[in-house]
Enzyme design. Structure first.
Site, short mmCIF file in Angstrom:
data_model
loop_
_atom_site.label_atom_id
_atom_site.label_comp_id
_atom_site.label_asym_id
_atom_site.label_seq_id
_atom_site.Cartn_x
_atom_site.Cartn_y
_atom_site.Cartn_z
N ASP A 1 0.87 -1.19 0.00
CA ASP A 1 0.00 0.00 0.00
C ASP A 1 0.90 1.23 0.00
O ASP A 1 1.81 1.36 0.83
CB ASP A 1 -0.89 -0.03 1.25
CG ASP A 1 -1.91 1.10 1.27
OD1 ASP A 1 -3.12 0.80 1.21
OD2 ASP A 1 -1.49 2.27 1.34
N ASN B 1 -2.21 13.14 -4.19
CA ASN B 1 -3.38 13.67 -4.89
C ASN B 1 -3.67 15.10 -4.46
O ASN B 1 -3.91 15.99 -5.29
CB ASN B 1 -4.62 12.82 -4.58
CG ASN B 1 -4.72 11.61 -5.50
OD1 ASN B 1 -4.17 11.62 -6.60
ND2 ASN B 1 -5.42 10.59 -5.05
N ASP C 1 -2.24 9.47 -10.53
CA ASP C 1 -2.32 8.38 -11.52
C ASP C 1 -0.93 8.01 -12.03
O ASP C 1 -0.60 6.84 -12.21
CB ASP C 1 -3.20 8.79 -12.70
CG ASP C 1 -4.69 8.67 -12.36
OD1 ASP C 1 -4.99 8.27 -11.22
OD2 ASP C 1 -5.52 8.97 -13.23
N GLU D 1 -4.66 2.42 -4.12
CA GLU D 1 -3.20 2.36 -4.19
C GLU D 1 -2.70 1.11 -3.49
O GLU D 1 -1.68 1.13 -2.81
CB GLU D 1 -2.56 3.63 -3.60
CG GLU D 1 -3.42 4.40 -2.63
CD GLU D 1 -3.62 3.71 -1.30
OE1 GLU D 1 -4.57 2.92 -1.17
OE2 GLU D 1 -2.82 4.00 -0.37
P1 GH3 Z 1 -1.66 5.40 4.20
O1 GH3 Z 1 -0.22 5.71 4.22
O2 GH3 Z 1 -2.22 5.14 5.54
O3 GH3 Z 1 -1.94 4.27 3.25
O4 GH3 Z 1 -2.40 6.68 3.66
P2 GH3 Z 1 -2.99 6.95 2.21
O5 GH3 Z 1 -3.17 8.42 2.06
O6 GH3 Z 1 -2.13 6.28 1.20
O7 GH3 Z 1 -4.34 6.14 2.25
P3 GH3 Z 1 -5.83 6.56 2.04
O8 GH3 Z 1 -6.58 5.26 1.99
O9 GH3 Z 1 -6.26 7.56 3.05
O10 GH3 Z 1 -5.90 7.25 0.64
C1 GH3 Z 1 -5.88 6.59 -0.56
C2 GH3 Z 1 -6.19 7.56 -1.66
O11 GH3 Z 1 -6.04 6.97 -2.94
C3 GH3 Z 1 -7.60 8.11 -1.61
C4 GH3 Z 1 -8.09 8.05 -3.04
O12 GH3 Z 1 -8.59 9.27 -3.47
C5 GH3 Z 1 -6.86 7.74 -3.82
N1 GH3 Z 1 -7.10 6.95 -5.01
C6 GH3 Z 1 -7.76 5.75 -5.13
N2 GH3 Z 1 -7.77 5.34 -6.40
C7 GH3 Z 1 -7.11 6.28 -7.14
C8 GH3 Z 1 -6.79 6.40 -8.53
O13 GH3 Z 1 -7.12 5.56 -9.37
N3 GH3 Z 1 -6.09 7.50 -8.91
C9 GH3 Z 1 -5.70 8.46 -8.03
N4 GH3 Z 1 -5.01 9.49 -8.47
N5 GH3 Z 1 -6.00 8.37 -6.72
C10 GH3 Z 1 -6.68 7.30 -6.27
MG MG Z 2 -1.99 4.19 1.25
MG MG Z 3 -4.93 2.08 1.00
#
Ligand code: GH3
Ligand code: MG
Ligand code: MG
Length: 328
Positions: free
Chosen positions: A200, A208, A217, A243
Protein backbone atom coordinates in the site's frame (compact mmCIF):
# COMPACT_ATOMS: atom_id res chain seq x y z
CA UNK A 1 -12.28 -22.52 -28.29
CA UNK A 2 -13.16 -25.55 -30.38
CA UNK A 3 -14.99 -27.30 -27.52
CA UNK A 4 -17.32 -24.33 -27.11
CA UNK A 5 -18.10 -24.46 -30.82
CA UNK A 6 -19.05 -28.12 -30.81
CA UNK A 7 -22.69 -27.64 -29.85
CA UNK A 8 -23.23 -24.78 -32.31
CA UNK A 9 -21.57 -26.85 -35.01
CA UNK A 10 -23.92 -29.77 -34.34
CA UNK A 11 -26.94 -27.46 -34.55
CA UNK A 12 -25.63 -25.94 -37.80
CA UNK A 13 -25.18 -29.41 -39.25
CA UNK A 14 -28.75 -30.32 -38.21
CA UNK A 15 -30.06 -27.32 -40.16
CA UNK A 16 -28.08 -28.33 -43.25
CA UNK A 17 -29.27 -31.93 -42.91
CA UNK A 18 -32.89 -30.77 -42.60
CA UNK A 19 -32.42 -28.67 -45.76
CA UNK A 20 -31.04 -31.63 -47.68
CA UNK A 21 -33.78 -33.99 -46.49
CA UNK A 22 -36.59 -31.51 -47.24
CA UNK A 23 -35.18 -30.79 -50.71
CA UNK A 24 -34.44 -34.50 -51.31
CA UNK A 25 -37.37 -35.15 -53.68
CA UNK A 26 -36.06 -32.42 -55.99
CA UNK A 27 -32.28 -32.60 -55.69
CA UNK A 28 -31.96 -36.35 -55.03
CA UNK A 29 -30.66 -38.18 -51.95
CA UNK A 30 -26.99 -38.48 -52.84
CA UNK A 31 -26.02 -35.12 -51.26
CA UNK A 32 -26.96 -36.66 -47.88
CA UNK A 33 -23.88 -38.85 -48.17
CA UNK A 34 -21.90 -35.67 -47.61
CA UNK A 35 -23.32 -35.37 -44.10
CA UNK A 36 -22.28 -38.93 -43.31
CA UNK A 37 -18.79 -38.01 -44.53
CA UNK A 38 -18.72 -34.88 -42.36
CA UNK A 39 -19.84 -36.82 -39.28
CA UNK A 40 -17.09 -39.42 -39.82
CA UNK A 41 -14.55 -36.63 -40.31
CA UNK A 42 -15.60 -35.06 -36.98
CA UNK A 43 -15.09 -38.36 -35.16
CA UNK A 44 -11.65 -38.79 -36.73
CA UNK A 45 -10.64 -35.22 -35.93
CA UNK A 46 -11.83 -35.51 -32.34
CA UNK A 47 -9.52 -38.51 -31.86
CA UNK A 48 -6.63 -36.68 -33.50
CA UNK A 49 -7.14 -33.65 -31.26
CA UNK A 50 -7.05 -35.84 -28.14
CA UNK A 51 -3.71 -37.33 -29.24
CA UNK A 52 -2.10 -34.25 -30.71
CA UNK A 53 0.03 -31.77 -28.84
CA UNK A 54 -0.65 -29.25 -31.60
CA UNK A 55 -4.46 -29.33 -31.75
CA UNK A 56 -4.64 -26.50 -34.28
CA UNK A 57 -3.65 -28.92 -37.06
CA UNK A 58 -6.46 -31.46 -36.54
CA UNK A 59 -8.85 -28.51 -36.06
CA UNK A 60 -7.70 -27.11 -39.41
CA UNK A 61 -8.09 -30.56 -40.98
CA UNK A 62 -11.63 -30.85 -39.58
CA UNK A 63 -12.49 -27.45 -40.97
CA UNK A 64 -11.07 -28.36 -44.41
CA UNK A 65 -13.00 -31.64 -44.50
CA UNK A 66 -16.31 -30.03 -43.61
CA UNK A 67 -15.74 -27.22 -46.12
CA UNK A 68 -14.87 -29.79 -48.83
CA UNK A 69 -18.03 -31.72 -47.97
CA UNK A 70 -20.19 -28.63 -48.41
CA UNK A 71 -18.40 -27.87 -51.71
CA UNK A 72 -19.17 -31.47 -52.75
CA UNK A 73 -22.81 -30.86 -51.86
CA UNK A 74 -22.82 -27.78 -54.12
CA UNK A 75 -21.49 -29.86 -57.00
CA UNK A 76 -24.08 -32.61 -56.46
CA UNK A 77 -26.93 -30.10 -56.37
CA UNK A 78 -26.10 -28.21 -59.57
CA UNK A 79 -22.69 -26.52 -59.32
CA UNK A 80 -22.82 -22.86 -60.35
CA UNK A 81 -26.60 -23.02 -60.41
CA UNK A 82 -26.94 -24.71 -57.01
CA UNK A 83 -28.82 -22.75 -54.34
CA UNK A 84 -26.53 -24.52 -51.83
CA UNK A 85 -23.55 -22.35 -52.93
CA UNK A 86 -24.19 -19.89 -50.11
CA UNK A 87 -23.77 -22.75 -47.60
CA UNK A 88 -20.03 -22.26 -47.86
CA UNK A 89 -20.60 -19.24 -45.66
CA UNK A 90 -21.20 -21.66 -42.77
CA UNK A 91 -17.56 -22.80 -42.99
CA UNK A 92 -16.26 -19.27 -43.41
CA UNK A 93 -18.23 -17.88 -40.47
CA UNK A 94 -16.62 -20.45 -38.14
CA UNK A 95 -13.08 -19.30 -39.02
CA UNK A 96 -12.61 -16.29 -36.69
CA UNK A 97 -13.57 -18.31 -33.61
CA UNK A 98 -10.98 -20.96 -34.44
CA UNK A 99 -7.98 -19.28 -35.98
CA UNK A 100 -5.85 -16.20 -35.58
CA UNK A 101 -5.58 -13.84 -38.51
CA UNK A 102 -3.17 -15.81 -40.68
CA UNK A 103 -5.26 -18.98 -40.47
CA UNK A 104 -8.40 -16.91 -40.92
CA UNK A 105 -7.20 -15.26 -44.15
CA UNK A 106 -5.94 -18.60 -45.48
CA UNK A 107 -9.34 -20.15 -44.66
CA UNK A 108 -11.23 -17.37 -46.47
CA UNK A 109 -8.96 -17.76 -49.52
CA UNK A 110 -9.50 -21.54 -49.54
CA UNK A 111 -13.28 -21.06 -49.25
CA UNK A 112 -13.32 -18.63 -52.20
CA UNK A 113 -11.13 -21.01 -54.23
CA UNK A 114 -13.50 -23.89 -53.43
CA UNK A 115 -16.43 -21.71 -54.46
CA UNK A 116 -14.63 -20.86 -57.72
CA UNK A 117 -13.99 -24.57 -58.35
CA UNK A 118 -17.63 -25.62 -57.87
CA UNK A 119 -19.04 -22.69 -59.85
CA UNK A 120 -16.57 -21.41 -62.48
CA UNK A 121 -14.75 -24.77 -62.64
CA UNK A 122 -17.91 -26.85 -62.97
CA UNK A 123 -19.91 -24.56 -65.29
CA UNK A 124 -17.57 -22.03 -66.92
CA UNK A 125 -20.02 -21.05 -69.67
CA UNK A 126 -22.88 -20.48 -67.26
CA UNK A 127 -20.76 -18.30 -64.94
CA UNK A 128 -19.32 -16.51 -67.98
CA UNK A 129 -22.85 -15.43 -68.91
CA UNK A 130 -23.92 -14.71 -65.34
CA UNK A 131 -20.83 -13.88 -63.20
CA UNK A 132 -23.10 -12.92 -60.30
CA UNK A 133 -23.43 -16.66 -59.65
CA UNK A 134 -19.88 -16.42 -58.32
CA UNK A 135 -19.68 -12.77 -57.28
CA UNK A 136 -22.69 -12.68 -54.94
CA UNK A 137 -21.65 -15.69 -52.82
CA UNK A 138 -18.11 -14.24 -52.53
CA UNK A 139 -19.58 -10.96 -51.28
CA UNK A 140 -21.73 -12.87 -48.79
CA UNK A 141 -18.69 -14.78 -47.49
CA UNK A 142 -16.73 -11.52 -47.09
CA UNK A 143 -19.56 -9.79 -45.23
CA UNK A 144 -20.25 -12.77 -42.96
CA UNK A 145 -16.57 -13.21 -42.02
CA UNK A 146 -16.28 -9.48 -41.27
CA UNK A 147 -19.25 -9.69 -38.89
CA UNK A 148 -17.94 -12.85 -37.28
CA UNK A 149 -14.52 -11.21 -36.78
CA UNK A 150 -16.15 -8.20 -35.16
CA UNK A 151 -18.00 -10.46 -32.73
CA UNK A 152 -14.81 -12.34 -31.88
CA UNK A 153 -12.88 -9.11 -31.29
CA UNK A 154 -15.66 -7.73 -29.11
CA UNK A 155 -15.60 -10.90 -27.02
CA UNK A 156 -11.81 -10.80 -26.61
CA UNK A 157 -11.97 -7.12 -25.62
CA UNK A 158 -14.76 -7.80 -23.16
CA UNK A 159 -12.78 -10.59 -21.49
CA UNK A 160 -9.61 -8.49 -21.34
CA UNK A 161 -11.40 -5.46 -19.88
CA UNK A 162 -12.99 -7.70 -17.28
CA UNK A 163 -9.65 -8.78 -15.75
CA UNK A 164 -7.20 -5.96 -16.52
CA UNK A 165 -6.95 -2.70 -14.59
CA UNK A 166 -6.92 -0.04 -17.32
CA UNK A 167 -4.67 2.44 -15.47
CA UNK A 168 -1.78 0.15 -14.57
CA UNK A 169 -2.36 -2.77 -16.95
CA UNK A 170 -2.15 -5.09 -13.94
CA UNK A 171 -4.63 -7.84 -13.25
CA UNK A 172 -7.57 -6.69 -11.13
CA UNK A 173 -9.36 -8.06 -8.08
CA UNK A 174 -11.76 -10.08 -10.23
CA UNK A 175 -8.83 -11.86 -11.87
CA UNK A 176 -7.46 -12.63 -8.41
CA UNK A 177 -10.72 -14.21 -7.29
CA UNK A 178 -10.73 -16.66 -10.16
CA UNK A 179 -7.05 -17.48 -9.62
CA UNK A 180 -7.22 -18.24 -5.90
CA UNK A 181 -9.37 -21.34 -6.28
CA UNK A 182 -6.88 -22.76 -8.76
CA UNK A 183 -3.95 -21.87 -6.49
CA UNK A 184 -5.54 -23.59 -3.50
CA UNK A 185 -5.85 -26.83 -5.48
CA UNK A 186 -2.35 -26.46 -6.96
CA UNK A 187 -0.63 -25.91 -3.64
CA UNK A 188 -2.45 -28.87 -2.08
CA UNK A 189 -1.32 -31.13 -4.92
CA UNK A 190 2.28 -29.91 -5.13
CA UNK A 191 2.83 -29.15 -1.44
CA UNK A 192 4.69 -26.02 -2.56
CA UNK A 193 4.43 -22.87 -0.48
CA UNK A 194 2.85 -19.75 -1.92
CA UNK A 195 4.02 -16.34 -0.85
CA UNK A 196 1.65 -13.40 -0.73
CA UNK A 197 2.71 -9.77 -0.54
CA UNK A 198 0.34 -6.87 -0.08
CA UNK A 199 1.58 -3.37 -0.73
CA UNK A 200 0.00 0.00 0.00
CA UNK A 201 1.50 3.33 -1.04
CA UNK A 202 2.23 5.58 1.92
CA UNK A 203 0.32 8.85 2.30
CA UNK A 204 -0.95 8.57 -1.23
CA UNK A 205 -3.82 10.90 -0.48
CA UNK A 206 -1.24 13.64 0.00
CA UNK A 207 0.11 13.09 -3.52
CA UNK A 208 -3.38 13.67 -4.89
CA UNK A 209 -4.03 16.62 -2.61
CA UNK A 210 -0.71 18.37 -3.19
CA UNK A 211 0.01 17.53 -6.83
CA UNK A 212 -3.34 16.69 -8.37
CA UNK A 213 -5.15 13.53 -9.35
CA UNK A 214 -3.27 13.07 -12.62
CA UNK A 215 0.04 13.09 -10.74
CA UNK A 216 -1.53 10.47 -8.45
CA UNK A 217 -2.32 8.38 -11.52
CA UNK A 218 1.25 8.78 -12.80
CA UNK A 219 2.60 7.58 -9.44
CA UNK A 220 0.29 4.54 -9.52
CA UNK A 221 1.49 3.63 -13.00
CA UNK A 222 5.12 4.07 -12.00
CA UNK A 223 4.79 1.96 -8.86
CA UNK A 224 3.00 -0.77 -10.85
CA UNK A 225 5.82 -0.69 -13.41
CA UNK A 226 8.53 -0.96 -10.74
CA UNK A 227 6.77 -3.88 -9.06
CA UNK A 228 6.39 -5.73 -12.36
CA UNK A 229 10.02 -5.25 -13.28
CA UNK A 230 11.17 -7.04 -10.13
CA UNK A 231 8.98 -10.10 -10.64
CA UNK A 232 9.67 -13.39 -12.39
CA UNK A 233 7.50 -14.41 -15.34
CA UNK A 234 5.25 -16.65 -13.21
CA UNK A 235 4.75 -14.29 -10.27
CA UNK A 236 1.41 -12.55 -10.48
CA UNK A 237 0.77 -8.88 -9.67
CA UNK A 238 -2.66 -7.41 -9.07
CA UNK A 239 -4.02 -3.97 -8.36
CA UNK A 240 -6.58 -4.59 -5.66
CA UNK A 241 -8.01 -1.10 -5.99
CA UNK A 242 -6.90 2.42 -5.07
CA UNK A 243 -3.20 2.36 -4.19
CA UNK A 244 -3.09 -1.25 -3.04
CA UNK A 245 -1.30 -4.03 -4.84
CA UNK A 246 -0.95 -7.74 -4.28
CA UNK A 247 1.75 -10.11 -5.49
CA UNK A 248 1.45 -13.89 -5.55
CA UNK A 249 4.79 -15.69 -5.48
CA UNK A 250 4.51 -19.43 -6.18
CA UNK A 251 7.19 -21.42 -4.37
CA UNK A 252 8.09 -18.61 -1.95
CA UNK A 253 8.19 -19.20 1.80
CA UNK A 254 8.08 -16.35 4.30
CA UNK A 255 11.81 -15.66 3.95
CA UNK A 256 11.63 -15.49 0.15
CA UNK A 257 8.52 -13.33 0.38
CA UNK A 258 10.27 -10.97 2.77
CA UNK A 259 13.30 -10.63 0.49
CA UNK A 260 11.17 -9.87 -2.55
CA UNK A 261 9.02 -7.36 -0.64
CA UNK A 262 12.16 -5.66 0.65
CA UNK A 263 13.45 -5.38 -2.93
CA UNK A 264 10.12 -3.92 -4.03
CA UNK A 265 10.20 -1.47 -1.14
CA UNK A 266 13.66 -0.28 -2.15
CA UNK A 267 12.86 0.16 -5.86
CA UNK A 268 9.75 2.16 -5.02
CA UNK A 269 11.66 4.31 -2.52
CA UNK A 270 14.46 4.78 -5.07
CA UNK A 271 12.23 6.26 -7.73
CA UNK A 272 10.33 9.51 -7.76
CA UNK A 273 7.85 10.68 -10.37
CA UNK A 274 8.68 14.28 -11.34
CA UNK A 275 10.42 14.80 -8.04
CA UNK A 276 7.50 13.54 -5.91
CA UNK A 277 8.97 11.05 -3.42
CA UNK A 278 7.05 7.79 -3.04
CA UNK A 279 7.29 5.01 -0.47
CA UNK A 280 5.15 2.00 0.27
CA UNK A 281 4.52 -0.40 3.14
CA UNK A 282 4.36 -4.15 2.80
CA UNK A 283 2.79 -7.14 4.53
CA UNK A 284 4.03 -10.64 3.76
CA UNK A 285 2.64 -14.10 4.48
CA UNK A 286 3.22 -17.57 3.05
CA UNK A 287 1.38 -20.85 3.09
CA UNK A 288 3.13 -23.97 4.35
CA UNK A 289 3.20 -27.51 2.97
CA UNK A 290 -0.28 -28.20 4.28
CA UNK A 291 -1.90 -26.23 1.50
CA UNK A 292 -3.27 -22.80 1.00
CA UNK A 293 -6.30 -21.08 2.46
CA UNK A 294 -6.28 -17.89 0.50
CA UNK A 295 -8.52 -15.87 2.82
CA UNK A 296 -6.42 -16.78 5.88
CA UNK A 297 -3.21 -15.97 4.00
CA UNK A 298 -4.54 -12.63 2.82
CA UNK A 299 -5.70 -11.76 6.32
CA UNK A 300 -2.23 -12.54 7.73
CA UNK A 301 -0.51 -10.40 5.07
CA UNK A 302 -3.00 -7.58 5.56
CA UNK A 303 -2.45 -7.58 9.33
CA UNK A 304 1.31 -7.46 8.71
CA UNK A 305 0.77 -4.50 6.37
CA UNK A 306 -1.29 -2.74 9.01
CA UNK A 307 1.48 -3.28 11.55
CA UNK A 308 4.06 -1.94 9.04
CA UNK A 309 1.93 1.20 8.66
CA UNK A 310 1.61 1.64 12.43
CA UNK A 311 5.35 1.15 12.89
CA UNK A 312 6.05 4.19 10.73
CA UNK A 313 5.51 3.11 7.05
CA UNK A 314 8.10 2.41 4.30
CA UNK A 315 8.84 -1.04 5.76
CA UNK A 316 8.10 -4.73 5.36
CA UNK A 317 6.41 -6.76 8.09
CA UNK A 318 5.88 -10.50 7.96
CA UNK A 319 2.70 -12.12 9.26
CA UNK A 320 2.39 -15.54 10.87
CA UNK A 321 1.90 -18.88 9.11
CA UNK A 322 -1.74 -18.57 8.15
CA UNK A 323 -2.31 -22.20 7.26
CA UNK A 324 -5.94 -23.21 7.48
CA UNK A 325 -6.52 -25.83 10.17
CA UNK A 326 -9.16 -27.39 7.90
CA UNK A 327 -6.53 -28.09 5.28
CA UNK A 328 -3.80 -29.18 7.62
P1 GH3 B 1 -1.66 5.40 4.20
O1 GH3 B 1 -0.22 5.71 4.22
O2 GH3 B 1 -2.22 5.14 5.54
O3 GH3 B 1 -1.94 4.27 3.25
O4 GH3 B 1 -2.40 6.68 3.66
P2 GH3 B 1 -2.99 6.95 2.21
O5 GH3 B 1 -3.17 8.42 2.06
O6 GH3 B 1 -2.13 6.28 1.20
O7 GH3 B 1 -4.34 6.14 2.25
P3 GH3 B 1 -5.83 6.56 2.04
O8 GH3 B 1 -6.58 5.26 1.99
O9 GH3 B 1 -6.26 7.56 3.05
O10 GH3 B 1 -5.90 7.25 0.64
C1 GH3 B 1 -5.88 6.59 -0.56
C2 GH3 B 1 -6.19 7.56 -1.66
O11 GH3 B 1 -6.04 6.97 -2.94
C3 GH3 B 1 -7.60 8.11 -1.61
C4 GH3 B 1 -8.09 8.05 -3.04
O12 GH3 B 1 -8.59 9.27 -3.47
C5 GH3 B 1 -6.86 7.74 -3.82
N1 GH3 B 1 -7.10 6.95 -5.01
C6 GH3 B 1 -7.76 5.75 -5.13
N2 GH3 B 1 -7.77 5.34 -6.40
C7 GH3 B 1 -7.11 6.28 -7.14
C8 GH3 B 1 -6.79 6.40 -8.53
O13 GH3 B 1 -7.12 5.56 -9.37
N3 GH3 B 1 -6.09 7.50 -8.91
C9 GH3 B 1 -5.70 8.46 -8.03
N4 GH3 B 1 -5.01 9.49 -8.47
N5 GH3 B 1 -6.00 8.37 -6.72
C10 GH3 B 1 -6.68 7.30 -6.27
MG1 MG C 1 -1.99 4.19 1.25
MG1 MG D 1 -4.93 2.08 1.00
Amino acid sequence: MDARLRKSRAIAMLFLAAGLVLAGPWVGWSPNLILVGVALAFVLVKRLIARSNKPEWPIALGWLLSMAAIAGGVLLTGGADSPAKSWLVVSAIALPARFHNRGLYAGVAITVLALAAVTIGANPDLVGDAPQLFIFPVALIGAAVAMSMALRNAEIEHRTVAVIDPLTGMLNRKALESRTVELEVQSRVTGQPIGLIVCDIDHFKRVNDEHGHSMGDAVLKDVAYRIRKELRAYDLAYRLGGEEFLVLVPGADRGDGYELAERLRRVIEGGAVEGVPVTASFGVAASGQEGLDFDALFKAADEALYSAKSAGRNRVHVGDGAVAPSLA
